[in-house]
Each structure stands twice: as C-alpha cells, then as structure tokens.
Design a protein around this motif. Structure first.
Motif, PDB file in Angstrom:
ATOM      1  N   ILE A  36      41.274  29.330  31.061  1.00  0.00           N
ATOM      2  CA  ILE A  36      40.855  30.621  31.620  1.00  0.00           C
ATOM      3  C   ILE A  36      40.602  30.492  33.122  1.00  0.00           C
ATOM      4  N   LEU A  40      31.230  33.797  31.190  1.00  0.00           N
ATOM      5  CA  LEU A  40      31.776  32.450  30.969  1.00  0.00           C
ATOM      6  C   LEU A  40      31.394  31.527  32.134  1.00  0.00           C
ATOM      7  N   PHE A  42      28.853  35.727  26.587  1.00  0.00           N
ATOM      8  CA  PHE A  42      29.095  34.359  26.141  1.00  0.00           C
ATOM      9  C   PHE A  42      28.078  33.377  26.702  1.00  0.00           C
ATOM     10  N   VAL A  48      33.175  39.584  31.313  1.00  0.00           N
ATOM     11  CA  VAL A  48      33.261  38.455  30.392  1.00  0.00           C
ATOM     12  C   VAL A  48      33.499  37.163  31.173  1.00  0.00           C
ATOM     13  N   LEU A  49      34.330  37.233  32.195  1.00  0.00           N
ATOM     14  CA  LEU A  49      34.567  36.042  33.018  1.00  0.00           C
ATOM     15  C   LEU A  49      33.273  35.579  33.666  1.00  0.00           C
ATOM     16  N   ILE A  72      30.564  41.154  25.003  1.00  0.00           N
ATOM     17  CA  ILE A  72      29.981  39.972  24.384  1.00  0.00           C
ATOM     18  C   ILE A  72      29.525  39.059  25.501  1.00  0.00           C
ATOM     19  N   ALA A 104      38.450  37.918  21.078  1.00  0.00           N
ATOM     20  CA  ALA A 104      37.589  36.932  21.729  1.00  0.00           C
ATOM     21  C   ALA A 104      36.701  36.252  20.703  1.00  0.00           C
ATOM     22  N   LEU A 106      37.183  42.479  31.211  1.00  0.00           N
ATOM     23  CA  LEU A 106      37.537  41.129  31.639  1.00  0.00           C
ATOM     24  C   LEU A 106      36.616  40.553  32.715  1.00  0.00           C
ATOM     25  N   LEU A 138      41.288  39.335  25.202  1.00  0.00           N
ATOM     26  CA  LEU A 138      40.651  38.092  25.604  1.00  0.00           C
ATOM     27  C   LEU A 138      40.918  36.988  24.581  1.00  0.00           C
ATOM     28  N   ARG A 196      48.139  47.067  27.759  1.00  0.00           N
ATOM     29  CA  ARG A 196      47.047  46.625  28.629  1.00  0.00           C
ATOM     30  C   ARG A 196      46.521  47.782  29.471  1.00  0.00           C
ATOM     31  N   VAL A 240      45.882  37.448  27.945  1.00  0.00           N
ATOM     32  CA  VAL A 240      44.776  37.957  28.756  1.00  0.00           C
ATOM     33  C   VAL A 240      45.296  38.790  29.931  1.00  0.00           C
ATOM     34  N   VAL A 285      45.423  36.418  37.532  1.00  0.00           N
ATOM     35  CA  VAL A 285      45.573  37.014  36.210  1.00  0.00           C
ATOM     36  C   VAL A 285      46.751  37.975  36.234  1.00  0.00           C
ATOM     37  N   TRP A 295      50.410  53.998  33.139  1.00  0.00           N
ATOM     38  CA  TRP A 295      50.163  52.553  33.152  1.00  0.00           C
ATOM     39  C   TRP A 295      50.167  52.069  34.587  1.00  0.00           C
ATOM     40  N   LEU A 309      40.242  33.015  23.825  1.00  0.00           N
ATOM     41  CA  LEU A 309      39.447  31.872  24.278  1.00  0.00           C
ATOM     42  C   LEU A 309      39.724  30.634  23.446  1.00  0.00           C
TER      43      LEU A 309
END
Ligand SMILES: Nc1ncnc2c1ncn2[C@@H]1O[C@H](COP(=O)(O)OP(=O)(O)O)[C@@H](O)[C@H]1O
Ligand SMILES: [Mg+2]
Lengths: 471, 256, 316
Positions: free
Chosen positions: A271, C104, C41, C100-101, C39, A125, C97, A68, A215, A62, A279, B93, A70
């Motif tokens: 998570i 969640l 969740f 989505v977090l 998505i 995910a 991210l 992602l 990433r 992640v 992160v 990046w 999970l």
C-alpha cells in the motif's frame, strides 16, 4: 500555468521520435542495470521489480477500482509456496509452474472477492485484512500435508537451478560473478514487461474502462450496463493472480520462502509503495516498488548508528518512516511521485490528440516566432530530465556508500543520456540545415551533440573494459 | 390511435422508513412521446427514475417497458432493453476523459472482454476504433468535441450535463430519462437545449421522459404532462389542460 | 479422544470473557464506523498505547491501578480528538481512501514509536482482577468460584462487570448528554444533523474520543490474558474485534458487543473445546484466527449487514 515548450500532434513524426527516445531511455536503463550494479545491488533491483508487480496488483483494485485490498501478502505467499513446492518437490520448471500459479491466484481471488464485492462499502478491506493475518499461520498446519509442502515454521528452500542455459549467456551480465542474480534479473524483467503490457491493454479498453467507471461512480456504471459484482470480482481475481505471480518471482529470486515473509506488514508495504508511486497510475507502481525497497534498506542501515531499537537488524524505524510517508503523501501529494513527474513533463511537451479525420483537435503551431528557437533547448531538456530522474532512483538504490554512490551516479547518468542527447542534437542540426529551424537552435543542438559524443566514447570504453579486458 | 404504451408504470409505491416517496403512482408513455414529469422538490420524481433504472426497489408495483417487466431485472440489465437516463446530480466518471465517458456509454452493446483486450485481438481493435468514432460523432452532435480529450473533472456544470446526454445517446436508446437537464443553464442555453431535445428525439426515434423545473421549457416541448406532489399523481394529460388544473396551481403556489 | 462435557462450562466462561473484550474493541471500531462509515485500522494500536499509559502510570509511577486506567482512558480520548481534528477532518468523508491511508499510517507510527520506547518485549501489567476480595468464598488461590461444578474465574466476572458499567455509562452519555444526542443524530443522517445545527466535526471528534477510551479499556482488560503489554499485543485482537463488528453489524453498537461476545464463544467452544478434540492442542491459535476469517466471509455471504446492522439505500 505556463504553456508547454513543445506541442506535437499524436502519432506525428515528432511525437514518435519523442516516444522512441523514451523507449531508448528505458532500454538503456534495463540493459545497463546488470552490467553496472554489483550482484547484491542486482538482488535489490530484483526485489524492487517484484514489489512493483505486487504493487501493480494492489493498484488494480485500490487505484483503478476504488476498493481497499489489504491482503495481497497472502496472494504473494500462495504463489510463492505453490512455486516452491512444485519446483522443489515435483521437479517442475519455473515456466511450468507459472500457469498453475496464475490460475490458483485467480481462483483464490474469486473465493475471497465474490462475497466481499457483492456489497458496497469497506467489506473487502475487512476480509482482506483478516486474510493477511491468517495466512502466515496457515502454512504451519501439519494436517493435509500442508506443512510438508510449505516447510512449516522452518520455511522451504528451493534449489537455485535457474542459472542461465548456455544459449542465453549472451544476455548482459549473465556470466562471471554476477551471473545468477543477473539471469534472474532478466527473467524478472521479462515477466514484468509482459505484465505491464497486458495490464495496460486491459485497463485501456472496454473491461478496464468499466473498472474505472465503478471507481468513479457506481450508480452511473450500473445504469450503463456494468455488472458491478461481476466486474469487481473479475478485476480482483486478476489482481490476485498477479499477486501470485509476484510470489512466484519472489520464490525464484530468493530461493527460500517462509510464512513470516508474507505478513500483514508486507501487505502494508505494498500500500505504501502504491501511495508513494501514485495511486491509479501504472508507472506509479513501478516507481513505488523501487522506493519501498530502498527506504526499507536505508532505514535498516541507519537504525544501528542512530542507536534505535532493532530486532534482527529490522528496526521500527522503517515502519515509522513509512507511516509518516503515508500521512504526508496523503496530505500533500495524493498523486504520488508520478503526478509530480507528470507535472514536470506537462511543462515540456503536450501531445494533441487527433479527430477521426486525422486532424489535431487543436492548432499546434500558434507559437510566437521566437518560440521556434526554444525547441532545441526543449530537446536538450527532454534529453536530460528523464535520465536525471532515473539516475536519482538508481543512486538511491545503491546508497551503501554515499561517495561511491555519487560517483556512480555521475557515470551512470552520462551513460544513459549520451546516445539520446546526440540523437536529438543531430536531428535539430539536420532540421536547421534543411532550413526549417532558426539559427538559435545551433548552440543547444551542438551542445547536445557534444555531450552525446563524449558519453558515447565513454560507453564504448566502458564496454571494452568490461567485456574484452574482462576487468 | 391504437397504440400500445411503451412504458407503463403501475401502482408504484416507494417507502423510506416513514417517508412515502411515491404513493401508488401509475401512468403510461407512448413510443416517440416527450412526457414532462413535474412536481415540487421532494415530490418523488428522481425516486421514480431510480425505480425504473432499478437502483431502488419499489415497495409495491411494477414497471413494464415494451412488454418486459423491468422490476424483475437488475440495474445493469436495464440498458439492454434500451432504457437510459441522466442524473440530476451527475453520475459521470471524472477520472476518465470526456470521450472515454461517452465510450463507456455503449458498454452494453460492445463485446470486448478481458482476454481479447489484454491481447489486443483484431476483433477488439476494430470494435474499439469504431466505438471511438461513434463517441466522437455523439460529441459532435452536442458540440462537445472541444473537450473530447479533457478529463471530465472540472468542466462547467452545463457542459457536464450535455456530456451525460451524449453518453446516453451513443447507445441508441429507445427511452431516455432526463433528470433536470436544464439546471444550471442560462436562459438562452435552456431554449437551445429544448430545441436539441426535440431534434434528437426526431433524429434518433427517442421516447423522452423529462423531469424539469423550467416550466417554459417543459410546457414548450412536452406532449403529455404528469404532475406529482408528495409522491402522489395529482394530474395527468394534455399540458394545456393540466397547467390550468386548480390542484396543480395550488401545489406549486403552496410549495414555493 | 472423547467429547469432554465436564470442562465445557470452563470453555464457555472463558469464551464469554474473551468475547467481552473483543466486544469492547469492536465497540471502538463501530463508534467510528457508525458516524463516518470508516474503519479505523489504528484502533488496535491506539488501544495498545492506552495500555502502555496504564503501564507507565501504574507500574512505573505507582499510581492506583483504577485511577491509572481512568487517566489513560481520558488521555486516549484526548488523543482521539486530536487525531480526528488534525488528520481526518480535512478530508471529504465520502472519499474513504485518504482517511483509511491515514489510519494505516497511524498504525505504523504508533506501533513503531511504542516499539522504540518499550521494545517488543512483554511487560507485566497488574491484573485488575487478579484476586477475589477476602470476603468471597473462593478456591484456587482466591482466583475462582465454583459455578455449575466448574471454575468461574474472578477475572471473568470482573471483565463482565466492568464492561456492563462501561456500557451503562456509554448509554447515559449517548442518551442524556447534548454531545451524545448530537452523535446519534450525526450517525443516523449527517445531512439532516447539519441542517438542524449540529456541529458535525466536533461530534465526530467526540466519537473518536469515546472510541479511543473504549479501546484502551479493552487493551487493559486483555493484557493479563496475553501475559502483559507489548507493542504487538493488539494485532490479533483487532482481527477478532473486526470479526465481531462484522458479525454484529458494522453500524450497530449493541451488535458490536454481542458480535464480539459471539466471536469469543465460537473460538472457545468450537475452536478450542471442539477443535482440540479433533486437531489437538497445537493449532489453537491458528484456528482461532482462521475462525475469525471464516466468520467474516460467512457473514458477508449470508448477511452482509450483520446480525443487527441496517441496510442503507444509497442516494443518487
Ligand atoms: N435513499 C433515500 N433514503 C431516504 N429518503 C429518500 C431517499 N431518496 C429519496 N428520498 C426521499 O424521497 C422523497 C422524494 O425525493 P426525490 O425523488 O429526490 O424528489 P424530487 O426528485 O421530486 O425532488 C424526498 O422526501 C426524499 O427525501
Ligand atoms: Mg430530483
């Protein structure tokens, strides 16, 4: 932003001393944990360190690869059940199971990762959330001897044949009442240490940079020769392997594994630890493990007095707090606790990298003359800030009784910072005597030395009391 | 001159739904040439880059480089034959430092794998030190050493464009495709960039495919010009001839 | 044990009605995915909350069941708008991210709050299709009709009709209202939609609203099958819906419904009917989850964009 107090060249004597001090903190923290904490607290610490390994595994995917994941609860479960079965049914040693667990985890990672990572988007995910949901049910299947191996709905107990062999009894804490958990603590610390080393090396080199490049910009990575599906899958498989290792450690620590320990909620805990800690940072995973275990523990304690609904002592409160933490951190501290700590440390010290010729890439000493004298202050601060942070963490770990907690907090802080403060203070005074520090360093340096001496006396008394008088 | 073309674009057509981004485009490039590819916005220049670097699949047609069919390769294989590019909207990046960005630039020609890296084997350490030195040299060549250890996020656009150039250079490319390298630069910077590109070409034996809106710069350094309009090639050849082509003038006047 | 074809139609009917419910929840997922490539969740938990709203309005306050459902759907829609506006809009939609977090986090909070208010016990909610009206010739305590020699539950028919009506209304909204057209524009291309003056934020809020309403509908329909409502009721349903959405194609509304129905059929025919023969009764629920997991894996292996989804080309 104000300038950092100390500017040192990379790999200079000062930089090395600073790093050396940090290692000392860490070693002190690790060594003292099994001595100072009660057995059940060591157990909590063990759980936290195991969570750290699992969070690091999630972080690989992640945080460092931007995908992602999970479902690491399932990888932990696989590791735990393979271990339980081999140790209990086949009489293997934990060390013999280790390579098997790593390989099984890796293969599972390839099987799950390859289909999902060939394509861009949130597909990983999707697969992993389904994986997390299905795993706890699979262990109950009677066919193929699965339930016999896993213990089915009853779970599987593992004999705790991991007490220290006689030649390891010298390890701190490994005798008397706390022996079992302390010995497991040392095994877990060793595994965590090796993991951190290997993963840090991996991330700071060619394959790790490719993972980060994916990433940050996939198209850019592909044009520069990074094979996206292969690198992603490899990274995911390493992560799965690491997750399984955390499962092995779990089995070792708890001595009991059951399907319902490895649900989607565990995956979410990972998570949360990741976001809390930070992160995409390795230290973040460590911090995250400590905090997840602590918050879980704390909420269990306060649910009943607050009259909140609980189910087997495990109320919805922890989940609500975790949910809030997730949302608040995402909004206000997306870098997690580590980014806040880095903010503090960037005010204290700046390390200037070197050119290939060995020159610092920017001038080090454009201080005002008065600036010199602040170095001793800075040294004292450097000596105080990290142990304060560590000690707060420690306090949080043992909050069973707040007053005892605060007392223990003070003692532990002294134990930790004493030798370090003395060291830094002495160094500054030596430099002063040699004529390359101004007079103004004398006060703070003496202070640091005094604190250090007091702390050292305390440490000696404590050690005598603990080992010689066997109190 | 009996030279075989280094890059050969033949009959490339790219469609996105109803849009024809490239319409039966063909041209060739000789080794060592600087070729200017120009055309109004939306003409399909970036799309051609994306086809050559295999980010897009052409609907029909093929691209060969030094006799190898690029259209049969996938995106990560293109760098193996020495074809590199920069991006119009940057594809750096940002989570890594500038020097690390440049180090990844030579991913294709370095070998350290997961095992040798995790264990820090001597072979890997040697390669890493060498790679860092070469990345430093590439940064030096583009006057970027001041920012070598800064995060790539948050630097000025012009600096980022030069970092992209350094990242491509470290890999010893044979063909380098530059997508609007002068965008966001001041007039003085544009002139020095033009000189840099020429110097780099000579020093590193590069072949340069240059997309740029800055006419003075393109005309100043290109040895051949290809003009696109709505995905079709409308002119091709010597810059001095092409610039006076009525259809080219029409395309430019009509578009702005 | 022999293959018992006599009962096969029963299983098919069952699969089709369960599948229709999965399709409804899958639709809620796809409505948000299509517009944002996210998505959500928390879809399942939002739906669960909607079902509890119906529980409160109907069972506790005594409102007419259908009116309660309508009100609950409206309230869920409002909650969806609120969430979109306050929690997801501040973030860059390209960066998955954080959002989505957030979903969640919502998942955890909604589940915990519901758990604290209503405990984790199953509470009975009236089945909207418990009994046939008097004028229908039916058997088995007014719960079945005979079709093809098998029993077709009133409940199944009710679910299909409800879903058909809901889809019809959705079609009207998407094709005939300004908000619907804007939504379609945004989900096919955010940039161009913005260029022609569509307010994208508001439009995404609209997507969240419809999605939440559909989720609530799905939860109310599934409640009788689970014996009632409880805070964890949507845990597995969400997985089935995800499988359905993946099978149909994450960006296809029709695909979501068909994918959900297919998942229901696969579960009923392959797993329940076929699986019972091979494995015995015990593993039904285990294998249903495993089937959903396998469906997702197989779709990704052979057709990542799903049966009806479109492949998108990334712009560089
Ligand atoms: N991924 C894509 N999907 C749809 N249309 C695209 C895509 N990439 C480019 N196009 C279209 O192709 C045409 C050419 O674009 P581009 O190559 O970016 O032009 P240029 O670089 O010459 O300005 C434009 O009409 C653009 O909208
Ligand atoms: Mg362009």
């Amino acid at each position: 932003m104000s300038a950092p107090l100390v500017v040192v060249a990379k790999d200079s004597a000062e930089h090395k001393r600073w790093q050396y001090v940090q290692w000392l903190y860490l070693a002190g923290f690790l060594l003292l944990t099994p001595l100072v904490l009660e057995p059940f607290e060591i157990g909590k610490m063990n759980r936290a360190l195991i969570m750290s390994v699992a969070i690091l595994a999630v972080n690989l995917v992640v945080g460092f690869n931007g995908m992602l994941a999970l479902g690491h609860s399932a990888f932990m479960g696989i590791g735990a059940f393979v271990t339980a079965s081999m140790v209990q049914d086949e009489n293997w040693d934990y060390w013999q199971v280790l390579p098997v667990v790593l390989i099984v985890g890796f293969i599972m990672g390839v099987v799950i990762g390859l289909p999902a990572l060939r394509v861009k988007g949130l597909y990983l995910a999707l697969v992993t959330i389904a994986q997390a949901a299905v795993f706890p049910t699979l262990v109950n299947i009677d066919e193929l001897g699965i339930a016999a191996r896993t213990g089915g709905p009853n779970g599987k107990g593992v004999s705790e044949e991991v007490i220290a062999p006689s030649y390891l009894e010298w390890l701190p804490g490994v005798d008397g009442a706390r022996g079992g958990s302390a010995y497991r603590y040392w095994i877990i610390v060793l595994m965590l240490g090796i993991t951190l080393l290997v993963i840090t090396n991996y991330l700071r080199s060619r394959p790790g940079r490719a993972v980060l490049a994916i990433r940050d910009n996939e198209a850019g990575a592909a044009v520069y020769g990074v094979n996206l599906p292969v690198v992603k899958t490899m990274n995911f498989a390493i992560s799965a392997s690491l997750g399984s290792l955390a499962g092995l450690m779990w089995c070792l620590d708890k001595g009991f594994v059951a399907g319902q320990d490895f649900t989607f909620l565990l995956a979410i805990d990972l998570i949360i630890g990741l976001v809390l800690g930070g992160v995409g940072t390795i230290q973040g995973s460590l911090v995250g493990g400590l905090f997840v275990v602590w918050v879980n523990d704390l909420t269990k304690r306060i649910s009943i007095p607050l009259g909140l609904y609980t189910l087997n002592g495990d109320g919805p409160l922890a989940k609500a707090i975790f949910g809030l933490i997730l949302i608040l951190f995402t909004f206000f501290a997306p870098g997690g606790i580590v980014s806040l700590a880095r903010l503090v440390s960037s005010k204290l010290i700046k390390v200037v990298p070197l050119t290939p010729a060995g020159e610092p890439i920017e001038p080090l000493s454009n201080f005002d003359p008065g600036m010199e004298s602040t170095r001793a202050d800075a040294a004292v601060k450097l000596a105080v800030v990290p142990p304060v942070l560590l000690a707060i963490g420690w306090l949080l770990m043992s909050v069973n009784n707040l007053i005892v907690g605060v007392l223990a907090f003070g003692l532990r802080m002294t134990i930790l910072m004493a030798p370090v403060a003395m060291l830094v203070g002495s160094n500054e005074l030596k430099a002063h005597a040699a004529g390359n520090r101004p007079d103004s360093v004398q006060g703070p340096a003496n202070m640091a030395r005094l604190l250090g001496a007091a702390g050292t006396v305390f440490v000696i008394v404590y050690a005598v009391q603990r080992f010689v008088l066997n109190y | 001159m009996q030279r075989v073309a280094l890059l050969e674009v033949s009959d490339i057509t790219v469609r996105f739904g109803g849009i024809v981004a490239l319409d039966d485009l063909s041209f060739t490039m000789d080794e060592g040439q600087i070729l200017g590819l120009i055309g109004p916005n939306g003409a399909g220049k970036t799309t051609l880059f994306n086809v050559v670097s295999r980010i897009y699949d052409p609907t029909t047609g093929s691209v060969t480089f030094d006799g190898e069919d690029l259209t049969a390769m996938s995106a990560h294989e293109i760098s193996r034959v020495g074809v590199y590019r920069t991006f119009q909207n940057l594809a750096l990046w940002p989570g890594m430092t500038v020097i690390e960005n440049v180090m990844v630039g030579d991913h294709t020609n370095t070998k350290a794998n997961v095992m040798s890296s995790a264990l820090r084997l001597p072979s890997m350490r040697k390669e890493e030190a060498d790679l860092r030195d070469r990345a430093w040299a590439a940064l030096e060549e583009l006057n970027l050493t001041d920012v070598a250890y800064s995060p790539a996020a948050g630097l000025p656009f012009g600096t980022l464009k030069r970092i992209e150039l350094a990242r491509a250079l470290i890999a010893n490319p044979r063909l380098i495709m530059l997508d609007e390298p002068a965008s966001g630069l001041t007039h003085a910077e544009v002139d020095s960039l033009a000189q840099d590109i020429k110097d780099l070409r000579d020093r590193h034996n590069l072949t340069v495919l240059l997309v740029e809106h800055h006419m003075r710069m393109v005309l100043g350094i290109s040895e051949k010009l290809v003009v696109l309009n709505f995905g079709r090639k409308i002119a091709d050849g010597d810059p001095d001839v092409v610039r006076n082509d009525p259809e080219v003038i029409e395309a430019y006047l009509g578009s702005s | 044990m022999t293959w018992n074809f006599d009962v096969l139609p029963d299983f098919i009917f069952n699969g089709l009605s369960l599948g229709a419910i999965y399709g409804t929840v899958a639709l809620a997922l796809v409505l948000i995915f299509k517009a944002t490539t996210l998505i959500n969740f928390a879809t399942g938990e939002l739906a669960m909350l909607g079902a509890f709203l119906v529980y409160v309005l109907h069972m506790e306050q005594g409102l007419w069941l259908w009116l309660s459902m309508l009100l609950a759907m409206l309230l869920s829609a409002g909650l969806g708008v609120l969430i979109e506006r306050s929690l997801t809009r501040p973030f860059d939609p390209e960066d998955h991210l954080p959002v989505v977090l957030i979903t969640l986090g919502l998942f955890l909070i909604i589940n915990a709050v519901a758990g604290d208010i209503w405990n984790y016990q199953v509470r009975i909610l009236t089945n909207p299709f418990g009994k046939f009206p008097d004028w229908v010739p039916s058997v088995g305590g007014d719960r079945f009709v005979e079709v093809l020699g098998s029993r077709l539950k009133y409940q199944s028919i009710g679910i299909w009709v409800t879903l058909a009506v809901a889809l019809f209304v959705l079609g009207l909204i998407l094709n005939k209202t300004r908000a619907g057209l804007a939504f379609r524009a945004v989900s096919s291309n955010v940039e161009s939609a913005r260029l022609v003056g569509v307010h994208t934020g508001r439009t995404l809020g609209f997507g969240w609203a419809i999605a939440s309403a559909f989720g609530t509908l799905g939860a109310v329909l599934v409640a009788p099958q689970l014996g009632g409502v409880n805070p964890n009721m949507m845990a597995t349903i969400l997985i089935y819906a995800l499988a359905g959405a993946a099978l149909g194609g994450l960006d296809s509304l029709g695909g979501a419904v068909l994918g959900g129905i297919l998942v229901g059929l696969i579960q009923a025919v392959l797993v329940t009917w076929g699986g019972v023969v091979v494995f015995g009764q015990l593993y039904m629920s285990i294998l249903q989850l495993a089937a959903a997991f396998l469906i997702i894996l197989i779709v990704l292996l052979f057709r990542p964009s799903g049966l009806f989804g479109t492949r998108r080309v990334e712009r560089v």
